[in-house]
Design a protein around this motif. Structure first.
Motif, PDB file in Angstrom:
ATOM      1  N   SER A   1      42.937 -30.741 -16.946  1.00 37.36           N
ATOM      2  CA  SER A   1      41.744 -30.233 -17.528  1.00 37.36           C
ATOM      3  C   SER A   1      42.334 -31.978 -18.952  1.00 37.36           C
ATOM      4  CB  SER A   1      41.933 -28.885 -18.428  1.00 37.36           C
ATOM      5  OG  SER A   1      41.444 -29.312 -19.449  1.00 37.36           O
ATOM      6  N   HIS A   2      40.553 -32.300 -19.054  1.00 39.11           N
ATOM      7  CA  HIS A   2      40.425 -33.674 -19.613  1.00 39.11           C
ATOM      8  C   HIS A   2      39.755 -33.299 -20.371  1.00 39.11           C
ATOM      9  CE1 HIS A   2      43.516 -35.614 -17.179  1.00 39.11           C
ATOM     10  NE2 HIS A   2      43.207 -35.491 -16.706  1.00 39.11           N
ATOM     11  N   PRO A   3      39.766 -32.551 -21.286  1.00 41.12           N
ATOM     12  CA  PRO A   3      37.998 -32.580 -22.121  1.00 41.12           C
ATOM     13  C   PRO A   3      37.706 -32.957 -23.329  1.00 41.12           C
ATOM     14  CG  PRO A   3      40.008 -31.216 -22.961  1.00 41.12           C
ATOM     15  CD  PRO A   3      40.503 -31.417 -21.711  1.00 41.12           C
ATOM     16  N   ASP A   4      38.454 -34.418 -23.546  1.00 41.55           N
ATOM     17  CA  ASP A   4      37.963 -35.192 -23.996  1.00 41.55           C
ATOM     18  C   ASP A   4      37.242 -36.739 -23.216  1.00 41.55           C
ATOM     19  OD1 ASP A   4      38.614 -34.185 -26.359  1.00 41.55           O
ATOM     20  OD2 ASP A   4      40.438 -34.494 -26.368  1.00 41.55           O
ATOM     21  N   ALA A   5      36.981 -36.405 -21.904  1.00 42.65           N
ATOM     22  CA  ALA A   5      36.861 -37.907 -21.059  1.00 42.65           C
ATOM     23  C   ALA A   5      35.452 -37.578 -20.989  1.00 42.65           C
ATOM     24  CB  ALA A   5      37.394 -36.822 -19.973  1.00 42.65           C
ATOM     25  N   VAL A   6      35.953 -39.551 -20.998  1.00 37.66           N
ATOM     26  CA  VAL A   6      33.691 -40.058 -20.894  1.00 37.66           C
ATOM     27  C   VAL A   6      33.618 -39.620 -19.883  1.00 37.66           C
ATOM     28  CG1 VAL A   6      32.311 -41.868 -21.315  1.00 37.66           C
ATOM     29  CG2 VAL A   6      34.587 -41.544 -23.094  1.00 37.66           C
ATOM     30  N   SER A   7      32.295 -39.384 -19.764  1.00 38.72           N
ATOM     31  CA  SER A   7      31.866 -38.791 -18.309  1.00 38.72           C
ATOM     32  C   SER A   7      30.541 -39.534 -17.807  1.00 38.72           C
ATOM     33  CB  SER A   7      31.970 -37.994 -18.015  1.00 38.72           C
ATOM     34  OG  SER A   7      32.724 -35.841 -18.201  1.00 38.72           O
ATOM     35  N   GLY A   8      30.764 -40.596 -17.505  1.00 39.22           N
ATOM     36  CA  GLY A   8      29.874 -41.922 -17.519  1.00 39.22           C
ATOM     37  C   GLY A   8      27.948 -41.156 -18.244  1.00 39.22           C
ATOM     38  N   PHE A   9      27.521 -41.356 -16.753  1.00 39.64           N
ATOM     39  CA  PHE A   9      25.397 -41.387 -17.877  1.00 39.64           C
ATOM     40  C   PHE A   9      25.592 -40.041 -17.603  1.00 39.64           C
ATOM     41  CE2 PHE A   9      26.120 -40.769 -12.834  1.00 39.64           C
ATOM     42  CZ  PHE A   9      25.969 -39.966 -12.359  1.00 39.64           C
ATOM     43  N   THR A  10      26.616 -38.684 -17.046  1.00 39.63           N
ATOM     44  CA  THR A  10      26.201 -37.404 -17.032  1.00 39.63           C
ATOM     45  C   THR A  10      26.304 -37.134 -18.929  1.00 39.63           C
ATOM     46  OG1 THR A  10      28.471 -36.829 -16.987  1.00 39.63           O
ATOM     47  CG2 THR A  10      27.408 -36.774 -15.183  1.00 39.63           C
ATOM     48  N   ASP A  11      27.219 -37.889 -20.164  1.00 40.43           N
ATOM     49  CA  ASP A  11      26.807 -38.154 -20.589  1.00 40.43           C
ATOM     50  C   ASP A  11      25.604 -37.764 -22.013  1.00 40.43           C
ATOM     51  OD1 ASP A  11      30.150 -36.744 -20.793  1.00 40.43           O
ATOM     52  OD2 ASP A  11      30.607 -38.861 -21.049  1.00 40.43           O
ATOM     53  N   ASP A  12      25.099 -38.717 -20.889  1.00 39.13           N
ATOM     54  CA  ASP A  12      23.894 -39.671 -21.917  1.00 39.13           C
ATOM     55  C   ASP A  12      23.101 -38.225 -21.847  1.00 39.13           C
ATOM     56  OD1 ASP A  12      25.409 -41.789 -23.220  1.00 39.13           O
ATOM     57  OD2 ASP A  12      25.337 -42.805 -21.223  1.00 39.13           O
ATOM     58  N   VAL A  13      22.929 -37.393 -20.326  1.00 34.86           N
ATOM     59  CA  VAL A  13      20.937 -37.196 -19.955  1.00 34.86           C
ATOM     60  C   VAL A  13      21.294 -35.480 -19.856  1.00 34.86           C
ATOM     61  CG1 VAL A  13      19.889 -37.140 -17.548  1.00 34.86           C
ATOM     62  CG2 VAL A  13      20.764 -38.941 -18.555  1.00 34.86           C
ATOM     63  N   GLU A  14      21.004 -34.723 -20.964  1.00 34.22           N
ATOM     64  CA  GLU A  14      21.286 -33.833 -21.227  1.00 34.22           C
ATOM     65  C   GLU A  14      20.651 -32.939 -19.954  1.00 34.22           C
ATOM     66  OE1 GLU A  14      20.823 -29.673 -23.605  1.00 34.22           O
ATOM     67  OE2 GLU A  14      20.040 -31.451 -24.781  1.00 34.22           O
ATOM     68  N   TRP A  15      21.305 -32.331 -18.993  1.00 37.14           N
ATOM     69  CA  TRP A  15      20.802 -31.288 -17.698  1.00 37.14           C
ATOM     70  C   TRP A  15      20.056 -30.052 -18.890  1.00 37.14           C
ATOM     71  CZ3 TRP A  15      18.846 -32.303 -12.905  1.00 37.14           C
ATOM     72  CH2 TRP A  15      18.793 -31.096 -12.216  1.00 37.14           C
ATOM     73  N   ARG A  16      18.391 -29.864 -18.660  1.00 33.14           N
ATOM     74  CA  ARG A  16      18.683 -28.934 -19.307  1.00 33.14           C
ATOM     75  C   ARG A  16      18.241 -27.359 -18.061  1.00 33.14           C
ATOM     76  NH1 ARG A  16      14.710 -30.558 -24.488  1.00 33.14           N
ATOM     77  NH2 ARG A  16      16.446 -31.851 -25.319  1.00 33.14           N
ATOM     78  N   LYS A  17      18.379 -26.034 -18.548  1.00 35.85           N
ATOM     79  CA  LYS A  17      17.780 -25.003 -17.069  1.00 35.85           C
ATOM     80  C   LYS A  17      16.351 -25.077 -17.369  1.00 35.85           C
ATOM     81  CE  LYS A  17      22.222 -22.412 -16.782  1.00 35.85           C
ATOM     82  NZ  LYS A  17      22.994 -21.025 -17.415  1.00 35.85           N
ATOM     83  N   SER A  18      15.721 -24.700 -17.007  1.00 35.34           N
ATOM     84  CA  SER A  18      14.525 -24.254 -16.100  1.00 35.34           C
ATOM     85  C   SER A  18      14.098 -22.726 -17.237  1.00 35.34           C
ATOM     86  CB  SER A  18      13.775 -24.712 -15.510  1.00 35.34           C
ATOM     87  OG  SER A  18      14.098 -25.964 -15.680  1.00 35.34           O
ATOM     88  N   GLU A  19      12.691 -22.548 -17.355  1.00 37.53           N
ATOM     89  CA  GLU A  19      12.952 -20.917 -17.664  1.00 37.53           C
ATOM     90  C   GLU A  19      12.308 -20.277 -16.395  1.00 37.53           C
ATOM     91  OE1 GLU A  19       9.387 -18.063 -19.243  1.00 37.53           O
ATOM     92  OE2 GLU A  19       9.496 -20.765 -20.069  1.00 37.53           O
ATOM     93  N   VAL A  20      12.756 -19.128 -16.087  1.00 36.09           N
ATOM     94  CA  VAL A  20      12.374 -19.116 -14.884  1.00 36.09           C
ATOM     95  C   VAL A  20      11.714 -17.065 -14.592  1.00 36.09           C
ATOM     96  CG1 VAL A  20      13.437 -17.038 -12.797  1.00 36.09           C
ATOM     97  CG2 VAL A  20      14.267 -19.083 -13.730  1.00 36.09           C
ATOM     98  N   ILE A  21      10.231 -17.590 -14.183  1.00 38.30           N
ATOM     99  CA  ILE A  21       9.182 -16.524 -14.251  1.00 38.30           C
ATOM    100  C   ILE A  21       9.763 -15.491 -13.003  1.00 38.30           C
ATOM    101  CG2 ILE A  21       6.467 -15.852 -14.205  1.00 38.30           C
ATOM    102  CD1 ILE A  21       6.172 -18.834 -15.908  1.00 38.30           C
ATOM    103  N   PHE A  22       9.858 -14.385 -13.310  1.00 35.14           N
ATOM    104  CA  PHE A  22      10.106 -13.232 -12.427  1.00 35.14           C
ATOM    105  C   PHE A  22       9.579 -11.947 -11.811  1.00 35.14           C
ATOM    106  CE2 PHE A  22      14.216 -12.251  -9.198  1.00 35.14           C
ATOM    107  CZ  PHE A  22      13.503 -12.147  -8.040  1.00 35.14           C
TER     108      PHE A  22
END
Length: 242
Positions: free
Chosen positions: A151-172
């Motif tokens: 576990s390295h909670p303070d690790a720098v994670s390259g481009f993944t730190d700069d681009v937020e991945w957002r969940k999409s709304e699901v219509i079901f």
């Protein structure tokens, strides 16, 4: 250079287990382990390792590392790839990515242990949550996740730190939820629907695809989940039995 590095060596490895997943194909599988942390799966050992002593002590751990093979891939690897997190628009080196197309075709995933079942057919069977593996994926090694080193909670994670991945709304629609339950017959209907919605919220389509009229089919739990993506929302339009 050391002579040992000048010769081309190869190591033969064989599966110790195979994975059981609700995904019979690659399409729709979460792009990383833990993204859908409630997604169930099972690790079933090959006969040689189907022994209770092989998993002795595993009940004391919460997570596992799985080393596995990208068995569903067709095609060769390249030095650079276009990660979906970057919208498929920017290139990075293959070794700076989690691309499934790799020189040795090996994957690494961290999964949560739900239970270790010993008194079952083909046991011991390890039930896990949060895997990103297709049904039938060969597993080459299993190791416990150790918090003080892994576990390295303070690790720098390259481009993944700069681009937020957002969940999409699901219509079901409720009528299609009921159809999913009727056709797929999950043990826990409400939980199964919630997991499926979480999977769909990851917007499992190619990042370059923007046709709102296109209907996708995602094989899942013996059904074909048909949906489209309109204005960033995932809309389930039909469910049929495979």
């Amino acid at each position: 250079m050391n002579a040992a590095y000048e010769q081309e060596d190869s190591v033969k490895i064989s599966p110790v287990a195979y994975f059981r997943s609700p995904f019979p194909t690659k399409f729709g599988i979460p792009r990383q382990s833990g993204v859908v942390d409630s997604l169930p799966g099972e690790i079933v050992f090959v006969p040689e390792f189907r022994r209770e002593e092989a998993v002795k002590g595993l009940e004391g751990f919460d997570y596992l590392w799985l080393i596995w093979g990208f068995s569903g891939n067709a095609g060769s690897w390249k030095m650079t790839v276009r990660p979906p997190r970057l919208g498929g628009n920017r290139s990075v080196g293959v070794f700076a990515s989690r691309s499934p197309f790799r020189p040795n075709g090996l994957g690494l995933s961290s999964v949560r242990i739900e239970s270790v079942e010993t008194d079952v057919p083909d046991g011991p069977v390890i039930k896990v949550l949060g895997a990103d593996l297709m049904d039938g994926t060969p597993i080459y090694d299993i190791k416990p996740y150790v918090r003080y080193t892994d576990s390295h909670p303070d690790a720098v994670s390259g481009f993944t730190d700069d681009v937020e991945w957002r969940k999409s709304e699901v219509i079901f629609p409720d009528v299609l939820k009921e159809k999913f339950i009727r056709l797929c017959r999950p043990d826990s209907p409400d939980r199964a629907v919630a997991i499926l919605e979480n999977v769909l919220s990851q917007r499992p389509v190619p990042q370059y695809q923007h046709d709102p009229s296109k209907i996708y089919g995602m094989p899942y739990m013996g059904c074909d989940i048909r949906f489209k993506v309109v204005d960033g929302k995932v809309e389930v339009v039909e469910i049929v039995r495979n």
